[in-house]
Design a protein around this motif. Structure first.
Motif, short mmCIF file in Angstrom:
data_model
loop_
_atom_site.label_atom_id
_atom_site.label_comp_id
_atom_site.label_asym_id
_atom_site.label_seq_id
_atom_site.Cartn_x
_atom_site.Cartn_y
_atom_site.Cartn_z
N ARG A 582 52.56 40.20 44.86
CA ARG A 582 51.22 40.56 45.31
C ARG A 582 50.24 40.69 44.16
O ARG A 582 49.10 40.25 44.24
CB ARG A 582 51.26 41.88 46.09
CG ARG A 582 52.02 41.81 47.41
CD ARG A 582 51.82 43.08 48.20
NE ARG A 582 50.43 43.24 48.61
CZ ARG A 582 49.93 44.36 49.12
NH1 ARG A 582 50.69 45.42 49.24
NH2 ARG A 582 48.68 44.42 49.48
N SER A 583 50.69 41.32 43.08
CA SER A 583 49.82 41.52 41.93
C SER A 583 50.60 41.22 40.66
O SER A 583 51.02 42.13 39.93
CB SER A 583 49.29 42.96 41.91
OG SER A 583 48.41 43.17 40.84
N THR A 585 51.87 40.20 36.92
CA THR A 585 51.40 40.39 35.55
C THR A 585 52.21 39.56 34.55
O THR A 585 51.79 39.41 33.41
CB THR A 585 51.47 41.87 35.13
OG1 THR A 585 52.83 42.32 35.22
CG2 THR A 585 50.60 42.73 36.02
N GLN A 689 42.38 38.75 33.61
CA GLN A 689 42.15 39.68 34.71
C GLN A 689 42.44 41.09 34.23
O GLN A 689 43.46 41.33 33.57
CB GLN A 689 43.05 39.33 35.89
CG GLN A 689 42.88 40.25 37.10
CD GLN A 689 43.68 39.76 38.27
OE1 GLN A 689 43.25 38.90 39.04
NE2 GLN A 689 44.87 40.29 38.43
N ASN A 691 42.09 45.51 34.90
CA ASN A 691 41.66 46.71 35.63
C ASN A 691 40.33 47.19 35.07
O ASN A 691 40.02 46.95 33.89
CB ASN A 691 42.70 47.82 35.49
CG ASN A 691 44.03 47.45 36.11
OD1 ASN A 691 44.08 46.88 37.19
ND2 ASN A 691 45.12 47.76 35.41
N GLN A 697 43.74 52.50 39.79
CA GLN A 697 44.32 51.23 40.19
C GLN A 697 44.50 51.12 41.69
O GLN A 697 44.50 50.03 42.25
CB GLN A 697 45.66 51.02 39.48
CG GLN A 697 45.55 50.87 37.97
CD GLN A 697 46.88 50.53 37.33
OE1 GLN A 697 47.81 50.11 37.99
NE2 GLN A 697 46.96 50.73 36.02
N GLY A 700 42.26 48.94 43.87
CA GLY A 700 42.46 47.51 43.96
C GLY A 700 41.32 46.68 43.42
O GLY A 700 41.18 45.51 43.78
N LYS A 702 39.57 44.61 40.45
CA LYS A 702 39.89 43.94 39.20
C LYS A 702 38.75 43.02 38.81
O LYS A 702 38.14 42.36 39.66
CB LYS A 702 41.20 43.14 39.32
CG LYS A 702 42.44 44.00 39.50
CD LYS A 702 43.69 43.16 39.56
CE LYS A 702 44.93 44.02 39.77
NZ LYS A 702 45.19 44.92 38.63
N ALA A 747 41.16 44.25 46.42
CA ALA A 747 42.29 44.18 47.34
C ALA A 747 42.03 45.17 48.47
O ALA A 747 42.58 46.27 48.51
CB ALA A 747 43.60 44.49 46.63
N ASN A 752 42.19 40.29 50.27
CA ASN A 752 41.44 40.15 49.02
C ASN A 752 40.03 39.63 49.31
O ASN A 752 39.86 38.62 49.99
CB ASN A 752 42.15 39.18 48.08
CG ASN A 752 43.33 39.83 47.40
OD1 ASN A 752 43.49 41.04 47.42
ND2 ASN A 752 44.17 39.02 46.78
N GLY A 778 42.91 34.71 47.80
CA GLY A 778 43.01 34.56 46.36
C GLY A 778 42.53 33.21 45.88
O GLY A 778 42.29 32.30 46.66
#
Length: 779
Positions: A582-583, A585, A689, A691, A697, A700, A702, A747, A752, A778
């Motif tokens: 989902r997110s 990194t 991307q 925060n 956080q 949601g 970003k 989010a 999104n 997205g």
């Protein structure tokens, strides 16, 4: 033999008479005790013998004060009686009873924020049990505590008893919820290294703000605050402050603010760096040098507690791969206060051979246990493997059924047995959204979505949506089973109908309706394959009254061909090493998709596309993304690829361009000059991307900065007008389009939502640009 007339015989007569007298008195006393009875009065449902069984005579055979007191306490302790009294009436014990009423029903009134089933779970009073007033008062406290955890402190609870006759009652808890008690202000004391905005972004609790009605972050929850204390400690630990602690988290109600002021007291401690990092192996046959590649901690680097945890896990995984599943890695830390350095020695020891005794699952109030168990590659009786446990935890997190997933181990019934404990916190998997908005692609739109990612906790997905937009309308119904016929094969079906109308970006519309059957299976933990069969009808529509210009030649030809059936088989090969679907990194995600049309139907083509993404964390807040994509389509069997199946350049490839904004275009004067699609495309993206500092956080939100480049080219459709030597003036150049820009993604509970602003750097003269874009979904 002695004669009674002798002196000795005469002296025995009084003794014998005394003995007879004592025996007679004993018999009389025993008869008196035996005659003592227990008379039970007032009992209606409880049998008298049951009541008598609670009385136990003293050693002398009588019911003394201690025996009566013990019986009284035992009877009251059963909860079956409201009142019990014991009195002696001569040689009788009289027990007066008042039986507690039976609860026919336990209900709640006035509760809106907490559902009945949640309140039932916290109280002890139960239907068909007895009414116990002490328990009722305790239940009131439990209900109040449940509301405090839901962020409501101004709550009143009044128990109401409704007599139904025949010693039966209803118990109703009347709840006065009042207003939500929120956290109005958050303060930090003792922090000198990190500011308030940085620390506020670490914790889940937030002060009341404009988004609180969606996130719920301002609700006062003692459990959440306790978790925030730990998150703050871990944050400091990851930034070099190994001794940091959060000494207290105090919440005080402020009448002026009508809410709580929350204060975290922090003791930061000194800043440390890593000193010597070593691996000491005590397991024969293990090469220490091979284990060093698993070291995430580096000498001289800022101390990071997460690096220790990551190294410990990495060493366990590496040892399992080398055939030593029972070996254990333990970090041994040595602090040097003078130099502010921490030496770490990872010691490898042969741990005991352990096996899984059982797998215990907690917290799955909705999800069926088998849905969780099937994500494990080990079962009861198998050798314990941390690698497989970590894999199961990663799978469970990726299901997106739970807020949190944590797998731990506990000692079993023997020294070589362990219990695997799975703690999950459920989150809503259902979805019901009614949304309205604006998209630069579809214009004004409204959408209704109804679905469940785990229908009735079974793991099956069921979804339906209806969209009505200014330029697009559609309906979509789908269902999927991730473990078809009990195997790791996912099966699904989708039924859909879509209608696109002419818009500022194209002069024609389209109608598509059909169905797709899908089967998917994992090849390895990272590689999966999906097979599908699609049958759909597509049709190009053109309204001659909508414009005075003539339609472009490819549009005219496609509309003249009328509705066409497309029967195709296809596959998608996915390679996925993302840490979070989902997110993400870190990790790769690659999708190779191919569709072959012509197994029946009216058209024949082969369409191939590839999309590769690589994520890499720059630091805790910033993630880098590099993306490359490309595709190719060609007709076969003497046919050309249909217009609707060609590639069209737009913001999904290069942001800053309008939908259908670049690619081969008809520039013939007097026509609608549409983008007529290409048979090949490529695109690439470099993106950061992050925060947003100071924004928790959980919101949601970003921010992104990006550079895009790409092109669509090689038109293979008709170019000459039928019955005429005139040719279409076609711009069909492989011109590189590029842009740079920034965006913001939220989010939201509705999915999104993204706003981008991009400035094209290179383009063709005939391209259509659109710097500002609003979209759902997205990139």
């Amino acid at each position: 033999m002695m004669d009674d007339s002798t002196p000795g015989g005469r002296c025995h007569r009084p003794i014998a008479a005394a003995a007879l007298l004592v025996a007679a008195l004993g018999i009389f006393s025993a008869q008196a005790v035996a005659a003592e009875v227990i008379d039970v009065q007032g009992n209606r449902r409880i049998d008298a013998e049951t009541v008598r069984s609670y009385f136990h005579a003293a050693p002398d055979g009588r019911f003394d004060e201690a025996a009566r007191d013990a019986a009284l306490k035992a009877l009251l302790g059963t909860g079956l009686f409201d009142n019990v009294t014991i009195e002696r009436a001569g040689e009788r014990l009289v027990v007066h009873l008042h039986e507690a009423p039976v609860l026919d029903r336990v209900a709640f009134e006035g509760n809106k924020k907490i559902k009945d089933k949640e309140l039932i779970a916290v109280i002890e009073s139960r239907p068909r049990g007895t009414l116990q007033r002490a328990v009722v008062q305790s239940d009131v406290g439990r209900i109040l505590e449940a509301y405090r955890h839901a962020g409501r402190d101004d709550v009143g609870v009044a128990p109401k008893i409704i007599n139904r006759g025949n010693d039966r009652v209803d118990l109703v808890y009347e709840v006065m919820e009042g207003g939500k008690t929120t956290v109005r202000q958050i303060n930090f004391a003792g922090n000198t290294v990190f500011g308030k905005r940085q620390l506020a972004a670490v914790i889940k609790t937030s002060a009341t703000n404009l988004l609180s009605f969606l996130t719920g972050g301002d609700e006062y929850d003692p459990d959440r605050i306790a978790g925030d204390r730990e998150q703050l400690r871990l944050y400091y630990r990851s930034k070099g402050y190994a001794d940091a602690s959060v000494t207290s988290a105090e919440a005080e109600y402020d009448p002026a603010l009508h809410g709580f002021t929350l204060t975290f007291a922090i003791d930061e401690g000194p800043l440390y760096h890593f000193g010597d990092i070593s691996v000491a192996c005590n397991v024969p046959g293990v090469d220490s040098d091979k284990l060093r590649r698993a070291l995430a901690a580096r000498q001289g680097a800022l101390f990071d507690g997460r690096a220790l945890d990551k190294t410990t896990d990495g060493l366990a995984v590496e040892l399992s791969k080398l055939g030593f599943p029972f070996a254990q890695a333990t970090p041994r830390i040595t602090r040097d206060a003078a130099t502010r350095r921490i030496d770490v020695a990872f010691t490898i020891d042969q741990g005991p051979r352990t096996y899984v005794e059982r797998i215990d699952i907690h917290g799955n109030t909705r999800t069926k246990s088998y849905v969780i168990r099937r994500e494990f590659d080990i079962a009861e009786g198998d050798a314990y493997s941390k690698t497989l446990i970590d894999r199961a935890e990663r799978r469970l997190k990726n299901l997106n059924y739970f807020k949190t997933v944590k797998i731990t181990r506990q000692p079993g019934s023997a020294s070589d047995r362990v219990v695997v404990v799975v703690d999950v916190e459920e989150q809503s998997t259902g979805e019901f959204n009614i949304a309205g908005g604006y998209s630069t692609t579809d214009g004004l739109l409204a959408e209704v979505k109804l679905g469940d990612r785990s229908f009735l906790g079974s793991g099956r997905s069921v979804n339906g949506s209806v969209t009505y937009g200014q330029y697009a309308r559609g309906i979509d119904l789908s269902a999927s089973e991730p473990y078809f016929l009990g195997s790791r094969v996912a099966a699904g079906i989708e039924l859909y109908g879509r209608q696109n109308q002419s818009s500022p970006y194209q002069s024609y519309g389209s109608d598509i309706y059909g169905a797709t059957l899908q089967l998917g299976t994992p090849v390895t933990e990272e590689i999966g394959v999906q097979y599908r069969y699609s049958l759909y009808n597509q049709n190009v529509t053109f309204d001659p009254t909508s414009t005075a210009a003539a339609p472009s030649l490819p549009v005219r030809e496609a509309a003249a061909a009328g509705p066409q059936w497309v029967s195709s088989v296809g596959s998608t090969v996915t390679y996925n090493t993302l840490d979070n679907t989902r997110s993400p990194t870190s990790g790769f995600n690659s999708q190779l998709r191919q569709d072959l049309a012509g197994l029946g139907g009216d058209v024949k083509f082969l369409r191939t596309s590839e999309d590769v993404r690589y994520y890499h964390p720059i630091n805790d807040d910033v993630t880098a993304l590099v993306r490359g994509q490309g595709g190719y389509i060609t007709g076969w069997g003497g046919q050309q690829a249909p217009l609707l199946n060609s590639f069209f350049g737009g913001p999904t490839m290069v942001r800053g361009f309008a939908p259908n904004g670049f690619g081969p275009r008809d520039l013939t004067p007097g026509t609608t000059m549409d983008n007529v699609g290409g048979s090949m495309y490529w695109a690439t993206t470099a993106q950061l991307q992050s925060n947003i500092p100071g924004v928790p956080q959980e919101y949601g939100l970003k921010a992104t900065g990006f550079v895009d480049a790409g092109s669509v080219f090689r038109y293979n459709g008709p170019t000459t007008f039928p019955g005429s030597a005139q040719s279409m003036q076609l711009a069909n150049y492989n011109v590189v389009r590029s842009s740079v820009g920034a965006g913001l993604t939220w989010a939201s509970p509705f999915g999104n939502l993204t706003v981008d602003y991009a400035v094209p750097l290179t383009k063709a003269a005939y391209d259509v640009v659109q710097p500002l874009r609003f979209s759902a979904g997205g990139f």
